[in-house]
Design a protein around this motif. Structure first.
Motif, PDB file in Angstrom:
ATOM      1  N   VAL A   1      -1.648   5.236   6.471  1.00  0.00           N
ATOM      2  CA  VAL A   1      -3.171   5.226   6.342  1.00  0.00           C
ATOM      3  C   VAL A   1      -3.539   3.875   6.866  1.00  0.00           C
ATOM      4  O   VAL A   1      -3.367   2.748   6.264  1.00  0.00           O
ATOM      5  CB  VAL A   1      -3.463   5.326   4.735  1.00  0.00           C
ATOM      6  CG1 VAL A   1      -5.000   5.152   4.745  1.00  0.00           C
ATOM      7  CG2 VAL A   1      -3.140   6.762   4.211  1.00  0.00           C
TER       8      VAL A   1
ATOM      9  N   LYS B   1      -6.258  -3.927   4.109  1.00  0.00           N
ATOM     10  CA  LYS B   1      -5.153  -3.761   3.527  1.00  0.00           C
ATOM     11  C   LYS B   1      -3.589  -3.457   4.405  1.00  0.00           C
ATOM     12  O   LYS B   1      -4.108  -3.635   5.865  1.00  0.00           O
ATOM     13  CB  LYS B   1      -5.100  -2.476   2.708  1.00  0.00           C
ATOM     14  CG  LYS B   1      -5.275  -1.082   3.540  1.00  0.00           C
ATOM     15  CD  LYS B   1      -5.041   0.201   2.897  1.00  0.00           C
ATOM     16  CE  LYS B   1      -4.876   1.335   4.040  1.00  0.00           C
ATOM     17  NZ  LYS B   1      -3.305   1.532   4.172  1.00  0.00           N
TER      18      LYS B   1
ATOM     19  N   CYS C   1      -9.407   3.499  -4.575  1.00  0.00           N
ATOM     20  CA  CYS C   1      -7.733   3.603  -4.539  1.00  0.00           C
ATOM     21  C   CYS C   1      -7.225   3.530  -6.076  1.00  0.00           C
ATOM     22  O   CYS C   1      -7.530   2.575  -6.649  1.00  0.00           O
ATOM     23  CB  CYS C   1      -7.376   2.244  -3.783  1.00  0.00           C
ATOM     24  SG  CYS C   1      -5.527   1.962  -4.127  1.00  0.00           S
ATOM     25  N   PRO C   2      -6.294   4.494  -6.361  1.00  0.00           N
ATOM     26  CA  PRO C   2      -5.839   4.752  -7.469  1.00  0.00           C
ATOM     27  C   PRO C   2      -4.788   3.448  -7.772  1.00  0.00           C
ATOM     28  O   PRO C   2      -4.226   3.311  -8.823  1.00  0.00           O
ATOM     29  CB  PRO C   2      -5.360   5.967  -7.572  1.00  0.00           C
ATOM     30  CG  PRO C   2      -5.088   6.400  -6.307  1.00  0.00           C
ATOM     31  CD  PRO C   2      -5.946   5.608  -5.331  1.00  0.00           C
ATOM     32  N   PHE C   3      -4.306   2.830  -6.856  1.00  0.00           N
ATOM     33  CA  PHE C   3      -3.050   1.979  -6.885  1.00  0.00           C
ATOM     34  C   PHE C   3      -3.857   0.478  -6.754  1.00  0.00           C
ATOM     35  O   PHE C   3      -3.094  -0.720  -6.798  1.00  0.00           O
ATOM     36  CB  PHE C   3      -2.295   1.989  -5.846  1.00  0.00           C
ATOM     37  CG  PHE C   3      -1.511   3.194  -5.973  1.00  0.00           C
ATOM     38  CD1 PHE C   3      -0.439   3.397  -6.916  1.00  0.00           C
ATOM     39  CD2 PHE C   3      -1.682   4.283  -5.061  1.00  0.00           C
ATOM     40  CE1 PHE C   3       0.145   4.642  -7.041  1.00  0.00           C
ATOM     41  CE2 PHE C   3      -1.042   5.461  -5.228  1.00  0.00           C
ATOM     42  CZ  PHE C   3      -0.356   5.720  -6.265  1.00  0.00           C
TER      43      PHE C   3
ATOM     44  N   CYS D   1       0.764  -1.231   0.084  1.00  0.00           N
ATOM     45  CA  CYS D   1      -0.025   0.175  -0.125  1.00  0.00           C
ATOM     46  C   CYS D   1       0.818   1.162  -0.060  1.00  0.00           C
ATOM     47  O   CYS D   1       1.880   1.283   0.637  1.00  0.00           O
ATOM     48  CB  CYS D   1      -0.815   0.150   1.185  1.00  0.00           C
ATOM     49  SG  CYS D   1      -1.928   1.529   1.489  1.00  0.00           S
ATOM     50  N   LYS D   2       0.512   2.225  -0.778  1.00  0.00           N
ATOM     51  CA  LYS D   2       1.352   3.477  -0.884  1.00  0.00           C
ATOM     52  C   LYS D   2       1.301   4.364   0.241  1.00  0.00           C
ATOM     53  O   LYS D   2       2.086   5.280   0.370  1.00  0.00           O
ATOM     54  CB  LYS D   2       1.127   4.013  -2.234  1.00  0.00           C
ATOM     55  CG  LYS D   2       0.895   3.151  -3.545  1.00  0.00           C
ATOM     56  CD  LYS D   2       2.239   2.490  -3.855  1.00  0.00           C
ATOM     57  CE  LYS D   2       2.163   1.555  -4.985  1.00  0.00           C
ATOM     58  NZ  LYS D   2       1.421   0.420  -4.712  1.00  0.00           N
ATOM     59  N   HIS D   3       0.322   4.042   1.141  1.00  0.00           N
ATOM     60  CA  HIS D   3       0.120   5.283   2.179  1.00  0.00           C
ATOM     61  C   HIS D   3       0.322   6.691   1.532  1.00  0.00           C
ATOM     62  O   HIS D   3       0.932   7.487   1.967  1.00  0.00           O
ATOM     63  CB  HIS D   3       1.164   4.881   3.317  1.00  0.00           C
ATOM     64  CG  HIS D   3       0.808   3.620   3.981  1.00  0.00           C
ATOM     65  ND1 HIS D   3      -0.180   3.204   4.618  1.00  0.00           N
ATOM     66  CD2 HIS D   3       1.513   2.317   3.562  1.00  0.00           C
ATOM     67  CE1 HIS D   3      -0.192   2.075   5.274  1.00  0.00           C
ATOM     68  NE2 HIS D   3       0.702   1.477   4.586  1.00  0.00           N
ATOM     69  N   CYS D   4      -0.856   6.798   0.800  1.00  0.00           N
ATOM     70  CA  CYS D   4      -0.735   8.163  -0.097  1.00  0.00           C
ATOM     71  C   CYS D   4      -0.911   9.282   0.806  1.00  0.00           C
ATOM     72  O   CYS D   4      -1.652   9.373   1.950  1.00  0.00           O
ATOM     73  CB  CYS D   4      -1.935   8.220  -1.066  1.00  0.00           C
ATOM     74  SG  CYS D   4      -2.127   6.731  -2.018  1.00  0.00           S
TER      75      CYS D   4
ATOM     76  N   ALA E   1      -5.091   9.995   0.326  1.00  0.00           N
ATOM     77  CA  ALA E   1      -5.459   8.823   0.150  1.00  0.00           C
ATOM     78  C   ALA E   1      -6.751   8.754  -0.288  1.00  0.00           C
ATOM     79  O   ALA E   1      -7.695   9.134   0.413  1.00  0.00           O
ATOM     80  CB  ALA E   1      -5.352   8.149   1.423  1.00  0.00           C
ATOM     81  N   GLY E   2      -7.038   8.208  -1.618  1.00  0.00           N
ATOM     82  CA  GLY E   2      -8.560   8.019  -2.140  1.00  0.00           C
ATOM     83  C   GLY E   2      -9.310   7.187  -1.181  1.00  0.00           C
ATOM     84  O   GLY E   2     -10.496   7.612  -0.650  1.00  0.00           O
ATOM     85  N   CYS E   3      -8.736   6.275  -0.557  1.00  0.00           N
ATOM     86  CA  CYS E   3      -9.464   5.367   0.338  1.00  0.00           C
ATOM     87  C   CYS E   3     -10.016   6.123   1.628  1.00  0.00           C
ATOM     88  O   CYS E   3     -11.173   5.812   2.206  1.00  0.00           O
ATOM     89  CB  CYS E   3      -8.788   4.166   0.895  1.00  0.00           C
ATOM     90  SG  CYS E   3      -7.185   4.488   1.771  1.00  0.00           S
TER      91      CYS E   3
HETATM   92  S1  SF4 Z   1      -5.706   4.904  -1.705  1.00  0.00           S
HETATM   93 FE1  SF4 Z   1      -5.111   2.911  -2.067  1.00  0.00          FE
HETATM   94  S2  SF4 Z   1      -2.601   2.851  -2.095  1.00  0.00           S
HETATM   95 FE2  SF4 Z   1      -3.317   4.970  -1.107  1.00  0.00          FE
HETATM   96  S3  SF4 Z   1      -3.398   4.731   1.054  1.00  0.00           S
HETATM   97 FE3  SF4 Z   1      -5.333   4.129   0.300  1.00  0.00          FE
HETATM   98  S4  SF4 Z   1      -5.161   1.772  -0.026  1.00  0.00           S
HETATM   99 FE4  SF4 Z   1      -2.969   2.622   0.160  1.00  0.00          FE
END
Ligand code: SF4
Lengths: 263, 345
Positions: free
Chosen positions: A108, A141, A125-127, A83-86, A89-91
């Motif tokens: 995140v 996640k 989540c864009p990833f 997980c990118k821990h944006c 973060a979209g999520c």
């Molecule tokens: S949007 Fe996806 S990649 Fe970014 S923090 Fe959430 S789960 Fe991780």
């Protein structure tokens, strides 16, 4: 509290999957992917509800330099995905229950006792990281080993990694380290080494950076990830216009009908 | 440090040749041998990571698209009922519109909760109020709408039973005003919900989906009212015409734009569904309504009923089709890698 990050250096990865195993053990993640996917030595194909660290086995076309030194043999690199821990973060933005939060370490974190399985983070989540676990119904996640970090421990994957391909530390110094590492690789003739951080997108940088060789797309790292909140304005505007049209249209229709003589 | 180069032996060269051929062709002609798994997939900038999807598919059960339909129809019915009431239209029409709204108010949460698997999980939705999360906004809209629409229907029921009284009038009117206010976003927020996601085919249409879903909801609300016996109401006919025209335009918009991102709306199983839903929501009711306008009597009323039915079925298919298109879009690894631009037609 210090803000932390992962730096995953694929040039040091040997594909041993110690990170996957360590993650599963520490976090008590159910087993999945005992079968080969058919793509190199990959089992699950991607991170998912029960694969929070995932080692990619990237076989690229034979090309001297790209992780291979023989023009006849496919180049072969490994990279441990997570997980990118944006930063945006979209999520987290999408979660309607507040189950997904930002921790004091900048990660995140999805609180499993609050998640209600609505599945909205999955499409936000864009990833393609967070996923609903069948049978359980909730989304799961990588936790960035929040429990371990709280007591000053290194996340399980980073701790288990035998080559320090997965590094963990304070984000700014790690970012610096990543840039230096890329420069060092360039100096050593690996000109295709790049740093993947998604800093120039609406995601605004990540707490999981990657040093990879060649095009990040070969590692399924999207060149322009977007945090879906960027679409909110357009969508709500459209919603408001629709509402105005519905009220206006119905008013006109019913008023006009009243004026006319009834049958 | 490089690998030791193979000895200059023709047999070694032959082995390398076989390997190259197997890699390239997926089979070795000489002996007709097909190595297991050949042609060997490779990862590259063009093919991504073996073409494994980068995004995750939506995880919703069939209840969710159905919920989109019910919510759209109920929200639109509530709005039309309130406006019909305010403009002094036919009492029966107001009553039936309220009934549709109230039914939707009961069904919607049931469908949403069914998708969650365990009912008590729904309570977690009420922990927070998050304007930036369309799902959170949608749930609060749903709760507001459900309360308002059922209160209105309940007050009207009591009034019919025990005669008018001031508290009942207040409850009924306040409920109706609130149904109007909540019904408006409720009729179209599903478009925002799927528009503001990482799924390419959805977010590409973020600025359009709410209007599209609103038109779909309005068309089905009109259809339900017509089937309930209002096939002579001219205001409904006009509103139904408007919705059908919008849906025709939406269909044109989908078909005419040449973006690989929109392929799931045009090709494959999801594309066929989108088309079917579009035709039933747009051209079919439009034509039937126009024809019915030329005549009077039972024939033209029947045409309107059929137009209404077509819009209802079209709306259900449309919601389902868009969710399916989202699945197809998530499976397409090229889009998030930006690899579709080259094939842009
Ligand atoms: S949007 Fe996806 S990649 Fe970014 S923090 Fe959430 S789960 Fe991780």
């Amino acid at each position: 509290m210090r803000v932390t990050a992962f730096l995953t250096d694929s040039t040091l990865c040997i594909g041993c999957k110690a990170c996957e195993v360590a993650c599963k053990e520490w976090n008590e993640v159910p087993d999945d992917g005992f079968d080969w996917s058919g793509f190199s030595y990959d089992n699950t194909g991607s991170v998912g509800h029960s694969t929070w660290r995932h080692v990619k086995f990237v076989e690229q076309a034979p090309e001297a330099g790209l992780g291979g030194n023989d023009p006849d043999l496919a180049s072969w690199t490994f990279s441990s995905d997570v997980c990118k821990h944006c930063e945006n973060a979209g999520c987290l933005e999408a979660c309607p229950t507040g189950a997904i939060v930002r921790t004091e370490f900048g990660g995140v974190f999805l609180q499993p006792d609050i998640c209600n399985g609505c599945g909205y983070c999955v499409v936000a989540c864009p990833f393609g990281v967070v996923e609903k676990r069948p049978g359980d119904g909730r989304a799961f996640k990588c936790t960035f080993c929040y429990d371990r970090q709280k007591v000053g421990l290194t996340p399980a994957c980073a701790k288990a990694c035998p080559t320090e391909s997965i590094q963990f530390g304070e984000i700014e110094s790690l970012r610096l380290k990543a840039k230096e590492r890329v420069q060092e690789l360039h100096a050593r003739g690996m000109e295709d080494a790049t740093l993947y951080d998604a800093a120039d997108s609406s995601v605004g940088g990540t707490h999981a950076m990657f040093v990879v060789r060649g095009d990040p797309r070969a590692y399924n790292l999207p060149p322009n990830p977007e945090c879906p909140t960027v679409y909110l304005k357009k969508a709500w505007t459209s919603s408001a216009v629709a509402a105005a049209l519905l009220v206006g249209g119905s008013l006109i229709a019913f008023l006009a009908d009243r004026k006319r003589p009834s049958r | 440090m490089s690998n030791p180069s193979p000895p200059q032996d023709p047999r070694e060269e032959r082995l390398a040749e076989i390997r190259r051929e197997a890699e390239r062709e997926g089979t070795v002609k000489q002996r007709g041998v097909r190595p297991a798994g050949a042609p060997f997939p490779i990862a590259s900038a063009e093919t991504g990571y073996y073409g494994i999807p980068l995004l995750k598919e939506p995880a919703w059960t069939w209840q969710i698209p159905l919920y989109f339909f019910v919510g759209g129809a109920a929200g639109a019915a509530a709005v039309m009922g309130a406006i019909a009431n305010a403009t002094g239209a036919d009492r029966r029409l107001v009553r039936d519109a309220r009934f549709i709204a109230a039914s939707g108010a009961v069904l919607s949460p049931a469908l949403l909760i069914a998708d969650l698997g365990r009912p008590e999980r729904f309570l977690a939705m009420m922990r927070v109020f998050k304007p930036r999360s369309p799902m959170s906004m949608g749930v609060w809209t749903l709760l507001g709408f459900s309360g308002a629409a059922s209160a209105t229907a309940f007050a009207a029921f009591l009034r019919g039973r025990y005669g008018p009284s001031l508290p009942l009038r207040v409850l009924e009117n306040a409920g109706e005003a609130a149904s109007l206010a909540f019904g408006l976003p409720f009729s179209n927020y599903a478009g925002v919900l799927i528009g503001a996601t990482a799924i390419p085919v959805w977010n590409e249409n973020a600025g359009n989906l709410p209007m599209h879903f609103a038109a779909s909801g309005v068309g089905s609300a009109v259809g339900l009212l017509e089937l309930a016996g209002h096939q002579k109401n001219r205001a409904l006919q006009a509103i139904g015409l408007g919705a059908a025209i919008f849906e025709c335009w939406e269909g044109y918009r989908i078909e005419s734009r040449q973006l690989p991102k929109l392929d799931p709306l045009k090709h494959g199983p999801s594309g066929r569904l989108v088309r079917a839903g579009g035709v039933l929501s747009g051209p079919v009711p439009l034509l039937l309504r126009l024809i019915s306008g030329f005549g009077k009597g039972p024939r033209s009323q029947n045409l309107r009923r059929i137009a209404g039915l077509s819009a209802i079925v079209g709306s259900i298919i449309t919601r389902y089709a868009w969710v399916q298109a989202g699945h197809a879009s998530a499976r397409d690894w090229r889009e998030p890698l930006g690899n579709n631009d080259k094939t842009d037609g």
